[in-house]
Write an enzyme that holds these catalytic residues in place. Structure first.
Site, PDB file in Angstrom:
ATOM      1  CG  ASP A  33     100.124  20.537  46.256  1.00 31.86           C
ATOM      2  OD1 ASP A  33     100.982  19.933  45.587  1.00 31.86           O
ATOM      3  OD2 ASP A  33      98.960  20.726  45.859  1.00 31.86           O
ATOM      4  CB  SER A  77      95.373  12.237  43.337  1.00 32.32           C
ATOM      5  OG  SER A  77      95.561  11.239  42.343  1.00 32.32           O
ATOM      6  CE1 TYR A 147      93.169  10.031  39.951  1.00 36.28           C
ATOM      7  CE2 TYR A 147      91.460   9.411  38.384  1.00 36.28           C
ATOM      8  CZ  TYR A 147      91.928  10.255  39.377  1.00 36.28           C
ATOM      9  OH  TYR A 147      91.150  11.312  39.799  1.00 36.28           O
ATOM     10  CE1 TYR A 161      92.861   2.792  58.139  1.00 38.85           C
ATOM     11  CE2 TYR A 161      92.794   4.293  60.007  1.00 38.85           C
ATOM     12  CZ  TYR A 161      93.500   3.434  59.188  1.00 38.85           C
ATOM     13  OH  TYR A 161      94.839   3.213  59.422  1.00 38.85           O
TER      14      TYR A 161
END
Ligand code: UDP
Length: 329
Positions: A33, A77, A147, A161
């Site tokens: 974090d 986030s 966001y 991916y």
């Protein structure tokens, strides 16, 4: 052999509860974090444990973790409209650059990665309730766009991916979730209302209060995420509680719960505030055999106990500022 898991956003509300859960399940947990919106208080009880480590690092720059990794949970986030306003660029970067770095890490470590998406990918939905096949109605340039679009990009790059590199990926679309350790001053409706009730202030209802939300208790959310990670399903899955309520009725429930005699004051509705939101959780029921177990009454009691246990100083410090004027066109 003990599994090793990296959890980003570990000091945040959901991240810290996920750390608790994976520690309890016997994993070696690496929390990460940068503490912009997270707080070490949420994880300080884990520091004494052998199967928990913490890195203070910003995942928008190259992420290095020594040793093997079996799983990655990307939960870093900002997650409230107030935070997007204060740190819009970081919000965009952690969803895009941060996700890219973590996908790259997952690739070299051959780890399975689960990314935290959101009901915000549905925007102000024109379909109700929202199931995973709905493409959404998002304003790219509105205050929530930083966001919403970061999270939409995050889903795209994760699927790329998966398809291009064969990476094992999971995507959870999280609907409004609440419980202990929510930040008192993050502007979200539950800490806002409870904080106001505890300080003896009136409750600020935005708009006419007829907009709806459906609130999921954190333990249910964590259980859904845990099951999804261990499942073999690579497409997005909604996790939330379908029990829908208007914000006005919810404010009245909070007044009853707190036994205060506050009244409601009405403020302007922020720009792009979704008018209704309710998850369709049929997919989660079917593939994860999951559904929420904690009623709003029970979950809100526990949440209220948590906020009551905070010191008077914390309560006054985090006075609910009326930011709504900044998020109105
Ligand atoms: N809300 C409100 N008063 C407040 C804070 C929020 O009426 O003091 C409303 C807000 O406009 C929204 C709902 O509560 O309609 C949920 O807001 P929150 O920020 O918790 O989550 P989100 O809008 O992202 O679902």
């Amino acid at each position: 052999m003990q599994k090793r898991i990296l959890i980003t956003g570990a000091a945040g509300f959901l991240g810290s509860h996920l750390c608790d859960r994976f520690v309890k399940e016997g994993f070696q947990v690496i929390g990460m974090d940068n503490l912009i919106t997270g707080s070490l208080k949420n994880i300080e009880h884990l520091f004494k444990l052998e199967n928990f480590e913490f890195y203070n690092h910003d995942v928008t720059t190259f992420v290095h973790v020594p040793g093997k990794l079996d799983y990655i949970l990307h939960f870093a986030s900002p997650a409230s409209p107030i935070d997007y306003l204060k740190i819009p660029i970081q919000t965009l970067k952690v969803g895009s650059l941060g996700t890219h770095n973590l996908l790259g890490l997952a690739k070299v470590k051959e780890a399975r990665i689960l990314i935290a998406s959101t009901s915000e990918v549905y925007g102000d939905p024109l379909v109700h309730p929202q199931d995973e096949s709905y493409y959404g109605n998002v304003n790219t340039i509105g205050p929530r766009g930083v966001y919403d679009e970061a999270k939409r990009f995050q889903e795209s790059i994760t699927m790329a991916y998966h398809r291009f590199h064969g990476l094992e990926t999971r995507i959870v679309r999280i609907f409004n979730t609440y419980g202990p350790r929510m930040r008192l001053n993050d502007g979200r409706v539950i800490p806002a209302f409870i904080g106001q009730a505890l300080r003896g202030e009136d409750l600020t209802v935005f708009g006419d209060g007829l907009q709806t939300r459906s609130f999921c208790y954190v333990d249910d959310q964590v259980e859904g995420i845990y099951r999804l990670l261990l499942s073999d399903y690579s497409y997005p899955v909604n996790i939330g509680n379908p029990d829908e309520i208007t914000i006005k009725d919810f404010a009245e429930e909070i007044i009853k719960l707190t036994g205060t005699n506050q009244t409601l004051v009405y403020k302007e509705l922020p720009t792009d505030d979704p008018l209704q939101r309710q998850p369709d959780i049929e997919l989660a029921r079917k593939i994860l055999n999951w559904e929420p177990k904690v009623s709003r009454e029970e979950g809100m009691k526990k949440t209220y106990e948590y906020f009551k246990s905070l010191s008077q100083e914390e309560l006054t410090k985090s006075e609910h500022k009326d930011f709504s004027k900044h998020i109105i066109k």
